[in-house]
Design a protein around this motif. Structure first.
Motif, PDB file in Angstrom:
ATOM      1  N   PHE A 127       0.846  -1.199   0.000  1.00  0.00           N
ATOM      2  CA  PHE A 127       0.000   0.000   0.000  1.00  0.00           C
ATOM      3  C   PHE A 127       0.884   1.251   0.000  1.00  0.00           C
ATOM      4  O   PHE A 127       0.584   2.240  -0.673  1.00  0.00           O
ATOM      5  CB  PHE A 127      -0.901   0.044   1.236  1.00  0.00           C
ATOM      6  N   GLU A 128       1.963   1.179   0.765  1.00  0.00           N
ATOM      7  CA  GLU A 128       2.836   2.339   0.923  1.00  0.00           C
ATOM      8  C   GLU A 128       3.467   2.740  -0.407  1.00  0.00           C
ATOM      9  O   GLU A 128       3.523   3.926  -0.750  1.00  0.00           O
ATOM     10  CB  GLU A 128       3.903   2.030   1.982  1.00  0.00           C
ATOM     11  N   ASP A 129       3.966   1.771  -1.168  1.00  0.00           N
ATOM     12  CA  ASP A 129       4.557   2.092  -2.466  1.00  0.00           C
ATOM     13  C   ASP A 129       3.497   2.480  -3.493  1.00  0.00           C
ATOM     14  O   ASP A 129       3.736   3.328  -4.356  1.00  0.00           O
ATOM     15  CB  ASP A 129       5.430   0.946  -2.973  1.00  0.00           C
ATOM     16  N   ALA A 130       2.310   1.894  -3.391  1.00  0.00           N
ATOM     17  CA  ALA A 130       1.221   2.299  -4.288  1.00  0.00           C
ATOM     18  C   ALA A 130       0.869   3.762  -4.044  1.00  0.00           C
ATOM     19  O   ALA A 130       0.624   4.519  -4.998  1.00  0.00           O
ATOM     20  CB  ALA A 130       0.006   1.406  -4.083  1.00  0.00           C
ATOM     21  N   ALA A 131       0.864   4.165  -2.791  1.00  0.00           N
ATOM     22  CA  ALA A 131       0.572   5.569  -2.465  1.00  0.00           C
ATOM     23  C   ALA A 131       1.622   6.498  -3.068  1.00  0.00           C
ATOM     24  O   ALA A 131       1.289   7.564  -3.603  1.00  0.00           O
ATOM     25  CB  ALA A 131       0.490   5.751  -0.951  1.00  0.00           C
ATOM     26  N   ILE A 132       2.890   6.099  -2.985  1.00  0.00           N
ATOM     27  CA  ILE A 132       3.960   6.908  -3.576  1.00  0.00           C
ATOM     28  C   ILE A 132       3.723   7.075  -5.073  1.00  0.00           C
ATOM     29  O   ILE A 132       3.810   8.180  -5.617  1.00  0.00           O
ATOM     30  CB  ILE A 132       5.345   6.259  -3.333  1.00  0.00           C
ATOM     31  N   ALA A 133       3.437   5.985  -5.750  1.00  0.00           N
ATOM     32  CA  ALA A 133       3.226   6.031  -7.203  1.00  0.00           C
ATOM     33  C   ALA A 133       2.040   6.921  -7.555  1.00  0.00           C
ATOM     34  O   ALA A 133       2.091   7.682  -8.527  1.00  0.00           O
ATOM     35  CB  ALA A 133       3.018   4.621  -7.747  1.00  0.00           C
ATOM     36  N   LEU A 134       0.984   6.839  -6.777  1.00  0.00           N
ATOM     37  CA  LEU A 134      -0.210   7.637  -7.040  1.00  0.00           C
ATOM     38  C   LEU A 134       0.069   9.128  -6.845  1.00  0.00           C
ATOM     39  O   LEU A 134      -0.304   9.955  -7.688  1.00  0.00           O
ATOM     40  CB  LEU A 134      -1.344   7.174  -6.129  1.00  0.00           C
ATOM     41  N   VAL A 135       0.741   9.472  -5.774  1.00  0.00           N
ATOM     42  CA  VAL A 135       1.078  10.877  -5.530  1.00  0.00           C
ATOM     43  C   VAL A 135       2.057  11.385  -6.586  1.00  0.00           C
ATOM     44  O   VAL A 135       1.918  12.512  -7.093  1.00  0.00           O
ATOM     45  CB  VAL A 135       1.634  11.075  -4.102  1.00  0.00           C
ATOM     46  N   ASP A 136       3.036  10.569  -6.948  1.00  0.00           N
ATOM     47  CA  ASP A 136       3.973  10.966  -8.007  1.00  0.00           C
ATOM     48  C   ASP A 136       3.230  11.291  -9.298  1.00  0.00           C
ATOM     49  O   ASP A 136       3.516  12.288  -9.959  1.00  0.00           O
ATOM     50  CB  ASP A 136       5.002   9.869  -8.280  1.00  0.00           C
ATOM     51  N   GLU A 137       2.263  10.456  -9.655  1.00  0.00           N
ATOM     52  CA  GLU A 137       1.495  10.683 -10.885  1.00  0.00           C
ATOM     53  C   GLU A 137       0.638  11.940 -10.773  1.00  0.00           C
ATOM     54  O   GLU A 137       0.488  12.686 -11.738  1.00  0.00           O
ATOM     55  CB  GLU A 137       0.633   9.469 -11.222  1.00  0.00           C
ATOM     56  N   ALA A 138       0.085  12.198  -9.601  1.00  0.00           N
ATOM     57  CA  ALA A 138      -0.722  13.409  -9.408  1.00  0.00           C
ATOM     58  C   ALA A 138       0.136  14.661  -9.543  1.00  0.00           C
ATOM     59  O   ALA A 138      -0.293  15.661 -10.132  1.00  0.00           O
ATOM     60  CB  ALA A 138      -1.402  13.374  -8.045  1.00  0.00           C
ATOM     61  N   GLU A 139       1.355  14.606  -9.021  1.00  0.00           N
ATOM     62  CA  GLU A 139       2.235  15.775  -9.048  1.00  0.00           C
ATOM     63  C   GLU A 139       2.947  15.958 -10.383  1.00  0.00           C
ATOM     64  O   GLU A 139       3.134  17.090 -10.827  1.00  0.00           O
ATOM     65  CB  GLU A 139       3.269  15.669  -7.921  1.00  0.00           C
ATOM     66  N   LEU A 140       3.365  14.873 -11.017  1.00  0.00           N
ATOM     67  CA  LEU A 140       4.089  14.929 -12.293  1.00  0.00           C
ATOM     68  C   LEU A 140       3.421  13.978 -13.283  1.00  0.00           C
ATOM     69  O   LEU A 140       3.875  12.842 -13.457  1.00  0.00           O
ATOM     70  CB  LEU A 140       5.562  14.545 -12.095  1.00  0.00           C
ATOM     71  N   PRO A 141       2.361  14.429 -13.924  1.00  0.00           N
ATOM     72  CA  PRO A 141       1.585  13.536 -14.799  1.00  0.00           C
ATOM     73  C   PRO A 141       2.399  12.951 -15.955  1.00  0.00           C
ATOM     74  O   PRO A 141       3.058  13.669 -16.688  1.00  0.00           O
ATOM     75  CB  PRO A 141       0.478  14.440 -15.341  1.00  0.00           C
ATOM     76  N   LYS A 142       2.342  11.646 -16.075  1.00  0.00           N
ATOM     77  CA  LYS A 142       2.970  10.937 -17.189  1.00  0.00           C
ATOM     78  C   LYS A 142       1.950  10.083 -17.939  1.00  0.00           C
ATOM     79  O   LYS A 142       2.222   9.622 -19.030  1.00  0.00           O
ATOM     80  CB  LYS A 142       4.092  10.019 -16.681  1.00  0.00           C
ATOM     81  N   PHE A 143       0.800   9.851 -17.320  1.00  0.00           N
ATOM     82  CA  PHE A 143      -0.178   8.920 -17.878  1.00  0.00           C
ATOM     83  C   PHE A 143      -1.550   9.570 -18.053  1.00  0.00           C
ATOM     84  O   PHE A 143      -2.557   9.014 -17.636  1.00  0.00           O
ATOM     85  CB  PHE A 143      -0.276   7.674 -16.993  1.00  0.00           C
ATOM     86  N   VAL A 144      -1.595  10.724 -18.683  1.00  0.00           N
ATOM     87  CA  VAL A 144      -2.866  11.394 -18.936  1.00  0.00           C
ATOM     88  C   VAL A 144      -3.553  10.690 -20.105  1.00  0.00           C
ATOM     89  O   VAL A 144      -2.934  10.421 -21.131  1.00  0.00           O
ATOM     90  CB  VAL A 144      -2.650  12.893 -19.227  1.00  0.00           C
ATOM     91  N   GLN A 145      -4.826  10.381 -19.910  1.00  0.00           N
ATOM     92  CA  GLN A 145      -5.645   9.619 -20.848  1.00  0.00           C
ATOM     93  C   GLN A 145      -5.065   8.226 -21.102  1.00  0.00           C
ATOM     94  O   GLN A 145      -5.199   7.664 -22.189  1.00  0.00           O
ATOM     95  CB  GLN A 145      -5.866  10.367 -22.162  1.00  0.00           C
ATOM     96  N   ARG A 146      -4.453   7.688 -20.049  1.00  0.00           N
ATOM     97  CA  ARG A 146      -3.867   6.347 -20.124  1.00  0.00           C
ATOM     98  C   ARG A 146      -3.941   5.694 -18.763  1.00  0.00           C
ATOM     99  O   ARG A 146      -4.127   6.341 -17.753  1.00  0.00           O
ATOM    100  CB  ARG A 146      -2.387   6.422 -20.541  1.00  0.00           C
ATOM    101  N   ARG A 147      -3.723   4.403 -18.764  1.00  0.00           N
ATOM    102  CA  ARG A 147      -3.648   3.623 -17.541  1.00  0.00           C
ATOM    103  C   ARG A 147      -2.179   3.348 -17.224  1.00  0.00           C
ATOM    104  O   ARG A 147      -1.348   3.257 -18.118  1.00  0.00           O
ATOM    105  CB  ARG A 147      -4.388   2.305 -17.742  1.00  0.00           C
ATOM    106  N   PHE A 148      -1.894   3.200 -15.935  1.00  0.00           N
ATOM    107  CA  PHE A 148      -0.571   2.726 -15.555  1.00  0.00           C
ATOM    108  C   PHE A 148      -0.698   1.752 -14.401  1.00  0.00           C
ATOM    109  O   PHE A 148      -1.714   1.664 -13.740  1.00  0.00           O
ATOM    110  CB  PHE A 148       0.379   3.894 -15.225  1.00  0.00           C
ATOM    111  N   THR A 149       0.358   0.982 -14.230  1.00  0.00           N
ATOM    112  CA  THR A 149       0.413  -0.010 -13.168  1.00  0.00           C
ATOM    113  C   THR A 149       1.786   0.028 -12.522  1.00  0.00           C
ATOM    114  O   THR A 149       2.711   0.637 -13.051  1.00  0.00           O
ATOM    115  CB  THR A 149       0.111  -1.430 -13.716  1.00  0.00           C
ATOM    116  N   ILE A 150       1.887  -0.633 -11.388  1.00  0.00           N
ATOM    117  CA  ILE A 150       3.184  -0.750 -10.700  1.00  0.00           C
ATOM    118  C   ILE A 150       3.304  -2.155 -10.117  1.00  0.00           C
ATOM    119  O   ILE A 150       2.317  -2.868  -9.971  1.00  0.00           O
ATOM    120  CB  ILE A 150       3.356   0.282  -9.575  1.00  0.00           C
ATOM    121  N   GLY A 151       4.511  -2.527  -9.792  1.00  0.00           N
ATOM    122  CA  GLY A 151       4.764  -3.811  -9.148  1.00  0.00           C
ATOM    123  C   GLY A 151       6.246  -3.943  -8.858  1.00  0.00           C
ATOM    124  O   GLY A 151       7.070  -3.176  -9.359  1.00  0.00           O
ATOM    125  N   TYR A 152       6.565  -4.924  -8.055  1.00  0.00           N
ATOM    126  CA  TYR A 152       7.975  -5.180  -7.724  1.00  0.00           C
ATOM    127  C   TYR A 152       8.614  -6.055  -8.779  1.00  0.00           C
ATOM    128  O   TYR A 152       7.992  -6.738  -9.515  1.00  0.00           O
ATOM    129  CB  TYR A 152       8.104  -5.843  -6.355  1.00  0.00           C
TER     130      TYR A 152
END
Length: 152
Positions: A127-152
């Motif tokens: 959850f902690e790393d998912a939160a980081i990824a979500l906040v990063d995307e909110a602050e520095l958009p890279k996936f506008v009109q797209r989906r993204f995922t994360i994982g180890y």
């Protein structure tokens, strides 16, 4: 997921359409949605949410979820498809298949429409790393009109 999403999986697509309609009056507002991993490709062209109930149910059981959640997984897929048909500013975040409390490492891989797995073939994230990824995307958009995922 709640029982309503199993009984009425259209709730996700209906909510997506309602949100997109609301954005018609606010075209510069960006929407970030957290969805599921079931609509991610497990191999080129293969999406669990598009499979039959047995295959999807087995996948859910492997990560400890009831087979009945298959309807909700498909509901998330349908919502994503509604966003994809839109010209609004949206981002759809599909965390790894297994998401649970854990360490905040800040070390994870980011992808698009393909499920990210580790060396053991597991798709997981804290959850902690998912939160980081979500906040990063909110602050520095890279996936506008797209989906993204994360994982180890």
């Amino acid at each position: 997921m709640c029982l309503r999403s199993i009984a009425d999986p259209a709730v996700y697509a209906n909510a997506a359409r309602a949100l997109l309609t609301a954005l018609d009056r606010h075209p510069r507002t960006r929407l970030i949605v957290v969805g599921g991993a079931g609509s991610l490709e497990t191999e080129p062209g293969v999406v669990p949410a598009d499979g039959n109930d047995d295959v999807l149910g087995e996948g859910l059981a492997e990560i400890g979820l009831p087979r009945e959640y298959a309807a909700a997984v498909r509901g998330h897929r349908d919502a994503l498809n509604a966003y994809r048909l839109s010209n609004r500013l949206w981002t759809y975040f599909s965390p790894a298949a297994e998401i649970a409390p854990g360490a905040r490492t800040g070390r994870f891989r980011i992808g698009g429409d393909q499920l990210i797995t580790d060396a053991d073939g597991r798709s997981r994230i804290s959850f902690e790393d998912a939160a980081i990824a979500l906040v990063d995307e909110a602050e520095l958009p890279k996936f506008v009109q797209r989906r993204f995922t994360i994982g180890y």
